[in-house]
Design a protein around this motif. Structure first.
Motif, PDB file in Angstrom:
ATOM      1  N   LEU A  42      25.361  42.990  41.360  1.00 17.36           N
ATOM      2  CA  LEU A  42      25.365  42.286  40.076  1.00 17.36           C
ATOM      3  C   LEU A  42      26.759  42.084  39.489  1.00 17.36           C
ATOM      4  CD1 LEU A  42      22.277  44.029  38.422  1.00 17.36           C
ATOM      5  CD2 LEU A  42      22.388  41.735  39.447  1.00 17.36           C
ATOM      6  N   THR A  43      27.733  42.908  39.871  1.00 14.10           N
ATOM      7  CA  THR A  43      29.071  42.792  39.276  1.00 14.10           C
ATOM      8  C   THR A  43      30.130  42.272  40.243  1.00 14.10           C
ATOM      9  OG1 THR A  43      29.572  45.119  39.747  1.00 14.10           O
ATOM     10  CG2 THR A  43      28.683  44.587  37.546  1.00 14.10           C
ATOM     11  N   ASN A  44      30.033  42.589  41.524  1.00 10.04           N
ATOM     12  CA  ASN A  44      31.090  42.229  42.465  1.00 10.04           C
ATOM     13  C   ASN A  44      31.181  40.726  42.703  1.00 10.04           C
ATOM     14  OD1 ASN A  44      31.982  41.765  45.510  1.00 10.04           O
ATOM     15  ND2 ASN A  44      33.042  43.564  44.688  1.00 10.04           N
ATOM     16  N   VAL A  45      30.051  40.103  42.939  1.00 10.49           N
ATOM     17  CA  VAL A  45      30.061  38.658  43.210  1.00 10.49           C
ATOM     18  C   VAL A  45      30.560  37.877  41.993  1.00 10.49           C
ATOM     19  CG1 VAL A  45      28.664  36.654  43.847  1.00 10.49           C
ATOM     20  CG2 VAL A  45      28.327  38.842  45.032  1.00 10.49           C
ATOM     21  N   PRO A  46      30.025  38.124  40.791  1.00  9.65           N
ATOM     22  CA  PRO A  46      30.567  37.396  39.629  1.00  9.65           C
ATOM     23  C   PRO A  46      32.062  37.656  39.396  1.00  9.65           C
ATOM     24  CG  PRO A  46      28.463  38.369  39.069  1.00  9.65           C
ATOM     25  CD  PRO A  46      28.846  38.915  40.415  1.00  9.65           C
ATOM     26  N   LEU A  47      32.501  38.898  39.603  1.00 11.33           N
ATOM     27  CA  LEU A  47      33.931  39.196  39.430  1.00 11.33           C
ATOM     28  C   LEU A  47      34.772  38.382  40.406  1.00 11.33           C
ATOM     29  CD1 LEU A  47      36.339  40.793  38.295  1.00 11.33           C
ATOM     30  CD2 LEU A  47      35.842  42.547  40.007  1.00 11.33           C
ATOM     31  N   ASN A  48      34.377  38.362  41.654  1.00  5.39           N
ATOM     32  CA  ASN A  48      35.163  37.630  42.644  1.00  5.39           C
ATOM     33  C   ASN A  48      35.098  36.121  42.439  1.00  5.39           C
ATOM     34  OD1 ASN A  48      36.539  39.578  44.362  1.00  5.39           O
ATOM     35  ND2 ASN A  48      34.478  40.340  44.718  1.00  5.39           N
ATOM     36  N   LEU A  49      33.967  35.606  41.984  1.00  5.85           N
ATOM     37  CA  LEU A  49      33.890  34.179  41.651  1.00  5.85           C
ATOM     38  C   LEU A  49      34.783  33.848  40.453  1.00  5.85           C
ATOM     39  CD1 LEU A  49      30.088  33.452  42.142  1.00  5.85           C
ATOM     40  CD2 LEU A  49      31.987  32.583  43.532  1.00  5.85           C
ATOM     41  N   TYR A  50      34.760  34.714  39.451  1.00  3.21           N
ATOM     42  CA  TYR A  50      35.625  34.554  38.279  1.00  3.21           C
ATOM     43  C   TYR A  50      37.091  34.491  38.713  1.00  3.21           C
ATOM     44  CZ  TYR A  50      38.478  36.577  34.481  1.00  3.21           C
ATOM     45  OH  TYR A  50      39.468  36.860  33.577  1.00  3.21           O
ATOM     46  N   LEU A  51      37.504  35.429  39.576  1.00  8.21           N
ATOM     47  CA  LEU A  51      38.891  35.452  40.033  1.00  8.21           C
ATOM     48  C   LEU A  51      39.218  34.237  40.889  1.00  8.21           C
ATOM     49  CD1 LEU A  51      39.311  39.254  40.811  1.00  8.21           C
ATOM     50  CD2 LEU A  51      40.205  37.974  38.850  1.00  8.21           C
ATOM     51  N   LEU A  52      38.248  33.747  41.616  1.00  8.07           N
ATOM     52  CA  LEU A  52      38.439  32.549  42.434  1.00  8.07           C
ATOM     53  C   LEU A  52      38.735  31.339  41.553  1.00  8.07           C
ATOM     54  CD1 LEU A  52      38.254  31.414  45.371  1.00  8.07           C
ATOM     55  CD2 LEU A  52      35.870  30.922  44.863  1.00  8.07           C
ATOM     56  N   PHE A  53      38.043  31.253  40.419  1.00 10.66           N
ATOM     57  CA  PHE A  53      38.194  30.087  39.554  1.00 10.66           C
ATOM     58  C   PHE A  53      39.361  30.197  38.571  1.00 10.66           C
ATOM     59  CE2 PHE A  53      33.737  29.477  40.849  1.00 10.66           C
ATOM     60  CZ  PHE A  53      33.867  28.206  41.387  1.00 10.66           C
ATOM     61  N   VAL A  54      39.647  31.409  38.067  1.00 10.43           N
ATOM     62  CA  VAL A  54      40.733  31.532  37.083  1.00 10.43           C
ATOM     63  C   VAL A  54      42.043  31.955  37.720  1.00 10.43           C
ATOM     64  CG1 VAL A  54      39.155  32.042  35.186  1.00 10.43           C
ATOM     65  CG2 VAL A  54      40.259  33.916  36.401  1.00 10.43           C
ATOM     66  N   GLY A  55      42.006  32.428  38.946  1.00 11.54           N
ATOM     67  CA  GLY A  55      43.224  32.848  39.631  1.00 11.54           C
ATOM     68  C   GLY A  55      43.351  34.359  39.628  1.00 11.54           C
ATOM     69  N   ILE A  61      42.736  39.829  36.584  1.00 16.56           N
ATOM     70  CA  ILE A  61      42.196  40.978  37.326  1.00 16.56           C
ATOM     71  C   ILE A  61      41.884  42.120  36.372  1.00 16.56           C
ATOM     72  CG2 ILE A  61      42.750  42.754  39.028  1.00 16.56           C
ATOM     73  CD1 ILE A  61      44.400  40.553  40.507  1.00 16.56           C
ATOM     74  N   ALA A  62      42.809  42.422  35.464  1.00 18.45           N
ATOM     75  CA  ALA A  62      42.606  43.529  34.521  1.00 18.45           C
ATOM     76  C   ALA A  62      41.397  43.279  33.630  1.00 18.45           C
ATOM     77  CB  ALA A  62      43.864  43.738  33.677  1.00 18.45           C
ATOM     78  N   VAL A  63      41.280  42.069  33.097  1.00 13.54           N
ATOM     79  CA  VAL A  63      40.137  41.738  32.239  1.00 13.54           C
ATOM     80  C   VAL A  63      38.841  41.877  33.023  1.00 13.54           C
ATOM     81  CG1 VAL A  63      38.978  39.835  31.024  1.00 13.54           C
ATOM     82  CG2 VAL A  63      41.412  40.272  30.637  1.00 13.54           C
ATOM     83  N   GLY A  64      38.802  41.321  34.212  1.00 16.97           N
ATOM     84  CA  GLY A  64      37.598  41.399  35.042  1.00 16.97           C
ATOM     85  C   GLY A  64      37.229  42.828  35.391  1.00 16.97           C
ATOM     86  N   GLU A  65      38.198  43.618  35.799  1.00 21.17           N
ATOM     87  CA  GLU A  65      37.931  45.009  36.187  1.00 21.17           C
ATOM     88  C   GLU A  65      37.479  45.852  34.998  1.00 21.17           C
ATOM     89  OE1 GLU A  65      37.629  46.481  39.080  1.00 21.17           O
ATOM     90  OE2 GLU A  65      38.341  44.851  40.341  1.00 21.17           O
ATOM     91  N   VAL A  66      38.083  45.643  33.833  1.00 20.06           N
ATOM     92  CA  VAL A  66      37.661  46.392  32.642  1.00 20.06           C
ATOM     93  C   VAL A  66      36.212  46.057  32.295  1.00 20.06           C
ATOM     94  CG1 VAL A  66      38.003  46.613  30.144  1.00 20.06           C
ATOM     95  CG2 VAL A  66      39.961  46.784  31.681  1.00 20.06           C
ATOM     96  N   VAL A  68      33.911  45.051  34.345  1.00 23.54           N
ATOM     97  CA  VAL A  68      33.058  45.649  35.376  1.00 23.54           C
ATOM     98  C   VAL A  68      32.901  47.146  35.131  1.00 23.54           C
ATOM     99  CG1 VAL A  68      32.939  46.231  37.837  1.00 23.54           C
ATOM    100  CG2 VAL A  68      33.425  43.884  37.126  1.00 23.54           C
ATOM    101  N   VAL A  69      33.986  47.835  34.786  1.00 20.02           N
ATOM    102  CA  VAL A  69      33.903  49.280  34.517  1.00 20.02           C
ATOM    103  C   VAL A  69      32.949  49.542  33.351  1.00 20.02           C
ATOM    104  CG1 VAL A  69      35.196  51.285  33.677  1.00 20.02           C
ATOM    105  CG2 VAL A  69      36.111  49.908  35.551  1.00 20.02           C
ATOM    106  N   VAL A  70      33.040  48.751  32.306  1.00 20.07           N
ATOM    107  CA  VAL A  70      32.157  48.938  31.144  1.00 20.07           C
ATOM    108  C   VAL A  70      30.695  48.687  31.529  1.00 20.07           C
ATOM    109  CG1 VAL A  70      31.530  48.007  28.872  1.00 20.07           C
ATOM    110  CG2 VAL A  70      33.937  48.463  29.425  1.00 20.07           C
ATOM    111  N   VAL A  71      30.431  47.579  32.203  1.00 19.25           N
ATOM    112  CA  VAL A  71      29.057  47.246  32.597  1.00 19.25           C
ATOM    113  C   VAL A  71      28.495  48.323  33.524  1.00 19.25           C
ATOM    114  CG1 VAL A  71      27.659  45.621  33.946  1.00 19.25           C
ATOM    115  CG2 VAL A  71      29.289  44.760  32.247  1.00 19.25           C
ATOM    116  N   GLU A  72      29.293  48.751  34.505  1.00 20.58           N
ATOM    117  CA  GLU A  72      28.803  49.754  35.441  1.00 20.58           C
ATOM    118  C   GLU A  72      28.641  51.122  34.780  1.00 20.58           C
ATOM    119  OE1 GLU A  72      30.754  49.759  39.254  1.00 20.58           O
ATOM    120  OE2 GLU A  72      30.394  47.615  39.526  1.00 20.58           O
ATOM    121  N   ALA A  73      29.487  51.460  33.818  1.00 24.46           N
ATOM    122  CA  ALA A  73      29.324  52.726  33.098  1.00 24.46           C
ATOM    123  C   ALA A  73      28.004  52.719  32.325  1.00 24.46           C
ATOM    124  CB  ALA A  73      30.504  52.968  32.152  1.00 24.46           C
TER     125      ALA A  73
END
Length: 108
Positions: A42-55, A61-66, A68-73
């Motif tokens: 649920l989090t890895n694919v959207p994160l990687n797609l987000y990074l693919l589109f925004v660079g 990367i920091a925004v995406g990872e933060v 993901v950490v919050v959602v997964e926590a």
């Protein structure tokens, strides 16, 4: 390599790494371990797609990872019912998988 294959490799690697981290942290409950597979899907694919589109800027990367950490926590809290453990699980799993991913990209 196509986008789908790249996303699949990243997802499988993340699932294996984070499952292994949970085992190393002493987690034995099958329900928690299997939930890590679900939350990574649920989090890895959207994160990687987000990074693919925004660079892949450090900010993106920091925004995406933060996020993901919050959602997964929050997800882990649902299963372990301890905020500290849920955050440790999420933070360490994501930090280690991120660092191994960076190392992998530097090597290959």
């Amino acid at each position: 390599m196509g986008v789908v294959l790249t996303l699949l490799i990243a997802l499988v690697a993340t699932i294996l790494i984070e499952y292994g981290v949970l085992i190393m942290l002493g987690e034995k409950r099958r329900r928690v371990l299997l939930s890590s597979v679900v939350i990574n899907i649920l989090t890895n694919v959207p994160l990687n797609l987000y990074l693919l589109f925004v660079g892949n800027s450090w900010t993106a990367i920091a925004v995406g990872e933060v996020l993901v950490v919050v959602v997964e926590a929050l997800w882990y809290f649902w299963f372990v019912r301890e905020w500290q453990r849920a955050f440790v699980y999420s933070f360490l799993c994501n930090a280690i998988s991120f660092l191994l991913g960076v190392l992998f990209q530097l090597i290959f």
